[in-house]
Design an enzyme around this catalytic site. Structure first.
Site, short mmCIF file in Angstrom:
data_model
loop_
_atom_site.label_atom_id
_atom_site.label_comp_id
_atom_site.label_asym_id
_atom_site.label_seq_id
_atom_site.Cartn_x
_atom_site.Cartn_y
_atom_site.Cartn_z
N GLY A 21 42.36 39.20 29.18
CA GLY A 21 42.57 39.94 30.42
C GLY A 21 44.01 40.43 30.49
N ALA A 22 44.18 41.71 30.84
CA ALA A 22 45.51 42.31 30.87
C ALA A 22 45.80 42.95 32.21
N ALA A 25 47.41 39.14 36.31
CA ALA A 25 47.46 37.72 35.93
C ALA A 25 47.70 37.56 34.43
N GLY A 26 46.93 38.27 33.62
CA GLY A 26 47.06 38.14 32.17
C GLY A 26 48.42 38.63 31.68
N PHE A 147 49.17 43.63 57.91
CA PHE A 147 47.88 43.48 57.26
C PHE A 147 47.06 42.44 58.01
N ASP A 241 32.69 38.36 33.53
CA ASP A 241 32.47 37.82 32.19
C ASP A 241 33.12 36.44 32.03
N GLN A 260 34.14 37.95 49.35
CA GLN A 260 34.62 38.72 50.50
C GLN A 260 34.00 40.12 50.54
N HIS A 262 34.62 43.62 52.15
CA HIS A 262 35.69 44.38 52.79
C HIS A 262 35.06 45.30 53.83
N LEU A 272 36.80 51.84 48.00
CA LEU A 272 37.63 51.27 49.06
C LEU A 272 38.47 52.28 49.81
N GLU A 275 42.76 48.60 53.53
CA GLU A 275 42.99 47.99 54.84
C GLU A 275 44.24 48.57 55.49
N ARG A 306 39.15 40.01 57.43
CA ARG A 306 38.06 40.81 56.89
C ARG A 306 36.67 40.26 57.17
N HIS A 373 33.86 42.86 47.63
CA HIS A 373 35.24 43.22 47.31
C HIS A 373 35.99 42.18 46.49
N GLU A 404 41.98 36.48 39.72
CA GLU A 404 40.75 36.48 40.49
C GLU A 404 39.63 35.65 39.85
N ARG A 415 39.89 35.26 51.71
CA ARG A 415 41.23 35.66 51.30
C ARG A 415 41.82 36.63 52.32
N SER A 420 46.03 38.52 47.17
CA SER A 420 45.49 38.32 45.83
C SER A 420 46.35 38.94 44.75
N LEU A 421 47.03 40.03 45.04
CA LEU A 421 48.02 40.52 44.06
C LEU A 421 49.09 39.44 43.89
C1 LIG Z 1 39.83 48.63 45.39
C2 LIG Z 1 40.60 47.35 45.49
C3 LIG Z 1 41.79 47.30 46.21
C4 LIG Z 1 42.52 46.13 46.28
N1 LIG Z 1 43.69 46.13 47.02
C5 LIG Z 1 44.40 44.97 47.07
C6 LIG Z 1 45.64 44.93 47.80
O1 LIG Z 1 46.09 45.91 48.39
N2 LIG Z 1 46.32 43.77 47.85
C7 LIG Z 1 45.89 42.64 47.19
O2 LIG Z 1 46.56 41.63 47.23
N3 LIG Z 1 44.74 42.67 46.48
C8 LIG Z 1 43.98 43.79 46.41
N4 LIG Z 1 42.81 43.80 45.70
C9 LIG Z 1 42.45 42.64 44.88
C10 LIG Z 1 43.31 42.57 43.62
O3 LIG Z 1 43.50 43.87 43.12
C11 LIG Z 1 42.70 41.74 42.51
O4 LIG Z 1 42.26 40.53 43.01
C12 LIG Z 1 43.70 41.45 41.41
O5 LIG Z 1 44.28 42.66 40.96
C13 LIG Z 1 43.05 40.75 40.24
O6 LIG Z 1 43.94 40.70 39.14
P1 LIG Z 1 43.51 39.99 37.80
O7 LIG Z 1 44.67 40.09 36.89
O8 LIG Z 1 42.98 38.65 38.11
O9 LIG Z 1 42.26 40.82 37.25
P2 LIG Z 1 42.07 42.35 36.81
O10 LIG Z 1 43.22 43.20 37.13
O11 LIG Z 1 40.73 42.75 37.29
O12 LIG Z 1 42.05 42.28 35.24
C14 LIG Z 1 40.99 41.74 34.50
C15 LIG Z 1 41.28 41.93 33.05
O13 LIG Z 1 40.35 41.21 32.26
C16 LIG Z 1 39.84 42.02 31.25
N5 LIG Z 1 38.52 41.49 30.91
C17 LIG Z 1 37.50 41.17 31.75
N6 LIG Z 1 36.47 40.68 31.06
C18 LIG Z 1 36.84 40.67 29.75
C19 LIG Z 1 36.20 40.28 28.55
N7 LIG Z 1 34.94 39.80 28.53
N8 LIG Z 1 36.86 40.42 27.38
C20 LIG Z 1 38.13 40.93 27.38
N9 LIG Z 1 38.78 41.32 28.49
C21 LIG Z 1 38.14 41.18 29.66
C22 LIG Z 1 39.87 43.41 31.82
O14 LIG Z 1 39.88 44.37 30.80
C23 LIG Z 1 41.18 43.38 32.57
O15 LIG Z 1 42.25 43.63 31.69
C24 LIG Z 1 42.06 44.97 45.63
C25 LIG Z 1 40.87 45.00 44.93
C26 LIG Z 1 40.12 46.17 44.88
C27 LIG Z 1 38.78 46.13 44.20
#
Ligand SMILES: Cc1cc2nc3c(=O)[nH]c(=O)nc-3n(C[C@H](O)[C@H](O)[C@H](O)COP(=O)(O)OP(=O)(O)OC[C@H]3O[C@@H](n4cnc5c(N)ncnc54)[C@H](O)[C@@H]3O)c2cc1C
Ligand code: SF4
Ligand code: FES
Lengths: 607, 262
Positions: A21-22, A25-26, A147, A241, A260, A262, A272, A275, A306, A373, A404, A415, A420-421
């Site tokens: 995951g990139a 978090a990753g 918010f 996954d 959640q 939204h 989306l 908010e 929410r 969401h 996430e 949340r 979550s960011l």
């Molecule tokens: C439309 C929208 C708006 C949002 N707005 C906000 C906001 O304003 N403020 C806030 O705090 N949060 C917000 N959130 C939530 C927040 O964006 C996410 O919770 C957060 O970005 C998740 O980050 P992450 O690094 O965990 O995952 P992600 O950014 O989803 O990254 C997942 C990574 O895993 C990789 N991956 C997944 N499965 C596999 C696999 N099987 N093999 C290899 N790679 C894989 C993907 O390619 C990707 O690189 C929003 C969410 C959405 C949907």
């Protein structure tokens, strides 16, 4: 500093640390581990890293920076002003902590929440120093907005594309650190034996080759699971996954029933509308133009959290006061904000409404509806992102999770927006620190028994050829029926009979899935195969969600049971763990919530 | 034209090519049902789900923010997720979708963006902060006007629509290209960046801003309404007074920790 894609030959690849995951978090995990001295780090992502769903986040990232405060005596929706230097700081990590705990309906673990909110300001400053372009006050400090569920304006933002700038910033820094990115590689299996993680199996999408990837430590940062619903704000990649793969490898899943919805997804599409629309002062109206939140949260109105706003909308809809062709929507009204504010603060939202529904939000209200969401549940970890195997906190050695896909749990049953960011950033960094300590402390490369690659080749062959010659099943209708039933029966309001219907449908779909046969038989960039793998994962964790939701006979945060409509701390102030073992999987067990009873004892959650 | 809720039969022509099987690319025609809201991406998904599962394309966010889905539609580069079929039908009621031009095809609508990313890496897309310990306890003070100037570059989603529409890129893969020059512009103009001289040397070199023929294809192609040509012109001017600009930056950074007004 490279992107690896389309390797010509099947090989065994080794790294000290592998991150799957990139997103935020990753990328934080990889960058931090590298900064702390781990030299050999590989990051896999099924999408190019910059396509990760973190980039879609709009509204902001929370931290009590104390740059802005509400004008005195102007109420909870009144104007904001900069905090003059030297003035008493109005906000604090303690307030942020309390808001988060209350938002979580007391299901959040307070040790993890404390860690997150205390690190929040420093994480924002770090983003800023790494080049993130935040919106600013006149004196150059970072601007902040309100918010939902936060008692202070502490959402730090870059217009309404906050996630985009955070993601690009952190990805670039990880590149600068020399991290190797396997771009468009799909992790399809995790190798865990005797509670020790040994590596994973990945599909190089461009070439179609399978590789065994071994590492001393693996970090999962695979994001959320909103794609199990038909109406969702999530990208097509958010198929959970990581949670399904971990579960299949014997790791339990925690609090999966908490999802959640939204309140403001575009009607019929789920896309989306941030908010921030309500943070900047937008109204919600029903069919007759009434601001219905007056009835549900007279004080916080549209800025209630929410779960509450989504339930209020759904009630309006179910009682016949909805809008849209099938009456399944309500109006988001921004017309009183004026063109200038909308174009300055909400440019993306303006464009989205125009592109997808033809509505110009400067002139007319836009129909919206609750949309799946955010995934509060996931892979259980402690505050150092160490994955846990059971309620006794036994570690799965060498396996970490953040963002996430993980459940630390800082969000509990619901949340708060912008948290979550923050979660993905803070715990991504925690994971990076933890794996660095683990690896630099002398962790060995663990042996792999058997042939995990062969096992996964057989899995692919089954999809390509079908299990039997008769009755081959296409993938898409199975996924579509799953999403339909999840939206209808496992949504904002839940109830025993409806959950049972969903469970029944899921089992039937799992049976049908055994006979799946894909149309694309080639090795090269086979997205038909990816869809099959992803659908298998959806079916796996959706069953866990429904079983966990059926068992929880109370209402807490985002999990609302019309047949048990009260929170029940005596019986249910505990985390659900779902295990894949025994004949009746998922088997459920429960785990205590970490609560500092002297500081933040459970209270009624009222807004 | 279909009104809300009504469906209409349309023809989607898609360029197909699997190098493992096909001698050369060919156009395939698919009939689908579209409503007023059906996007090009919806149409492709529908074809894949019901007519041919081997049809291959990239997508993820579905709302013009991840940059996956840039393609060539009726001869113009655009994203397919935010454009409606209805608005793009030709006189015979058809839409024609091809992969981004001038890039190697991996399969069907999926192109190989290797050179695109190589150029991105070449401009060192990351911020290089001041070394002199100017890091404040809190944030660097950046003024709203300075932020405003960066907006035009910061919203780039790296979709490649501009890159693949550029005639100079088509002739010469050494050219840095509009996307990476836009990124360089973002860093050069950022008051927090400490390496404008080095950056201007890269973009002012043989493969940089002076290769641009100002044909403006990139502006036409950009789905985010950005103006890489303006960025290129700005960088040209700055490249010519590289050292003076770098000296101004050093001055500006003296007040980064406190803000000018403070
Ligand atoms: C439309 C929208 C708006 C949002 N707005 C906000 C906001 O304003 N403020 C806030 O705090 N949060 C917000 N959130 C939530 C927040 O964006 C996410 O919770 C957060 O970005 C998740 O980050 P992450 O690094 O965990 O995952 P992600 O950014 O989803 O990254 C997942 C990574 O895993 C990789 N991956 C997944 N499965 C596999 C696999 N099987 N093999 C290899 N790679 C894989 C993907 O390619 C990707 O690189 C929003 C969410 C959405 C949907
Ligand atoms: S400048 Fe526009 S067209 Fe070019 S990569 Fe960025 S968003 Fe795409
Ligand atoms: S799918 Fe993300 S930009 Fe089109």
């Amino acid at each position: 500093m490279t992107y690896i894609t389309g390797l010509a030959h099947e090989e065994t690849i080794t790294h000290d640390v592998l991150v799957v995951g990139a997103g935020l978090a990753g990328s934080w995990a990889a960058m931090t581990a590298s900064q702390q001295g781990v030299r050999d780090i590989g990051v896999l992502s099924k999408l190019h890293p910059l396509r990760s769903h973190s980039g879609a986040a709009q509204g902001g990232i929370a931290a009590a920076l104390n740059n802005v405060r509400p004008v005195a005596d102007s109420g909870s929706r009144g104007p904001l002003e900069p905090v003059p230097p030297g003035d008493e700081p109005p906000d604090s990590w303690e307030l942020h902590m309390f808001d988060t705990i209350k938002g979580s309906d007391w299901l959040g673990d307070q040790d993890a929440i404390e860690l997150m909110v205390r690190q929040a300001p420093e994480i924002i400053y770090e983003y800023e120093r790494m080049g993130c372009v935040f919106s600013r006050l006149a004196d150059g400090r970072i601007a902040q907005r309100r918010f939902g569920g936060h008692s202070m304006p502490r959402a730090n933002y870059a217009a309404d594309y906050t996630g985009h700038v955070l993601l690009h910033t952190i990805h670039e820094q990880a590149l600068k650190q020399g991290v190797t990115f396997y771009s468009e590689w799909y992790c399809m299996d995790l190798v865990v034996e005797d509670n020790v993680c040994r590596g994973l199996v990945a599909l190089d999408v461009v070439s179609g080759k399978l590789h065994l990837m071994r590492a001393k430590a693996v970090v999962f940062a695979t994001g959320g699971y909103g794609r199990a619903w038909k109406i969702t704000s999530n990208a097509t990649a958010n198929t959970g996954d990581g949670v399904a793969i971990a579960y299949n490898a014997g790791v339990p899943l925690m609090d999966m029933e908490f999802v959640q919805f939204h309140p403001t997804g575009l009607y019929g599409k789920g896309i989306l509308m941030s908010e921030a629309c309500r943070g900047e002062g937008g109204y919600l109206r029903n069919k007759s133009g009434e601001r219905f939140m007056e009835r549900y949260a007279p004080d916080k109105m549209e800025l209630a959290p929410r779960d509450l706003v989504s339930r209020s909308e759904q009630t309006e809809i179910e009682e016949g006061r909805g809008v849209g062709a099938d009456g399944q929507g309500v109006f988001l009204d921004l017309t009183h904000l004026g063109a200038e504010k909308i174009m300055q603060r909400l440019p993306q939202v303006h464009e989205l409404a125009l592109d997808f529904t033809g509505v110009d939000i400067i002139e007319a209200p836009v129909p919206i509806q609750p949309t799946a969401h955010y995934s509060m549940g996931g892979i259980p970890t402690d505050a150092r992102c160490q994955v846990l195997a059971d309620a006794a906190n036994t570690p799965v050695v060498g396996f970490y999770a953040a963002g996430e896909c993980a459940c630390v749990s800082v969000h509990g049953a619901n949340r708060l927006g912008t948290n979550s960011l923050l979660d993905a950033s803070v715990f991504g960094r925690q994971a990076g620190t933890a794996v660095a300590e683990f690896v630099l402390g002398g962790a060995p490369m663990q042996p792999v028994d058997g042939d995990p690659v062969a096992r996964n080749k057989a899995r692919i062959a089954r999809y390509v050829n079908g299990r039997t010659a008769h009755n081959p099943q296409p993938v898409t209708p199975i996924a579509a029926e799953l999403k339909e039933t999840m939206t209808k029966n496992v949504g904002v309001f839940r109830q025993q009979a409806r959950l049972q219907t969903a469970l029944h449908t899921i089992k039937e779909l799992q049976d049908r899935f055994a006979d799946v046969q894909i149309m694309d038989k080639g090795a090269r960039f086979n997205t038909d195969l990816l869809a099959a793998l992803e659908t298998e994962h959806l079916l796996t964790f959706s069953e866990v969600i429904v079983v966990s939701a059926l068992a929880r006979t109370e209402s807490r945060g985002a999990h609302f049971r019309t047949d048990y409509n009260k929170r029940d701390d005596e019986k249910w102030l505990k985390h659900t763990l779902a295990h894949k073992d025994g004949p009746h999987a998922p088997r459920l067990s429960y785990k205590d919530v970490t609560i500092f009873y002297d500081r933040f004892p459970p209270q009624e959650r009222k807004y | 034209m279909a009104k809300n809720g009504q469906t209409q039969n349309v023809t989607i022509r898609v360029q197909r090519f699997n190098p493992d099987v096909d001698a050369k690319p060919y156009l395939a025609s698919y009939e689908i049902e579209a409503t007023a809201d059906t996007t090009l991406l919806d149409a492709l998904e529908q074809i894949k789900a019901t007519l041919d599962g081997s049809l291959t394309f990239r997508r993820s966010c579905r709302h013009a923010i991840c940059g996956s889905c840039a393609m060539n539609v009726n001869g113009r580069n655009m994203l397919v997720c935010n454009r409606r079929v209805n608005a793009l039908l030709d006189r015979r009621g058809r839409v024609t979708i091809r992969p981004l031009p001038y890039l190697p095809i991996i399969k069907d609508l999926v192109v190989d963006r290797t050179s695109f990313w190589e150029q991105y890496l070449r401009v060192k897309p990351w911020l290089i902060p001041p070394e002199n310990g100017a890091a404040p306890a809190g944030e660097y003070r950046v003024l709203p006007a300075e932020v405003e100037a960066l907006k035009m570059a910061e919203t780039c989603i790296m979709c490649g629509a501009c890159y693949s529409a550029c005639q100079v890129v088509a002739m010469n893969k050494q050219y840095i290209g509009p996307h990476a020059l836009l990124k360089a512009f973002l860093r050069v103009l950022d008051p927090r960046d400490a390496a404008p001289a080095e950056r201007l040397e890269i973009v002012g070199g043989d493969d940089g801003v002076f290769r641009c023929h100002t044909i403006f294809n990139c502006i036409d192609a950009c789905p985010k309404g950005l103006d890489p040509t303006f960025a290129i012109e700005t960088l040209r001017k700055l490249a010519q007074k590289r050292l003076a600009f770098a000296a101004e930056r050093v001055e500006r950074q003296k007040s980064l920790g406190t803000g000018r007004d403070a």
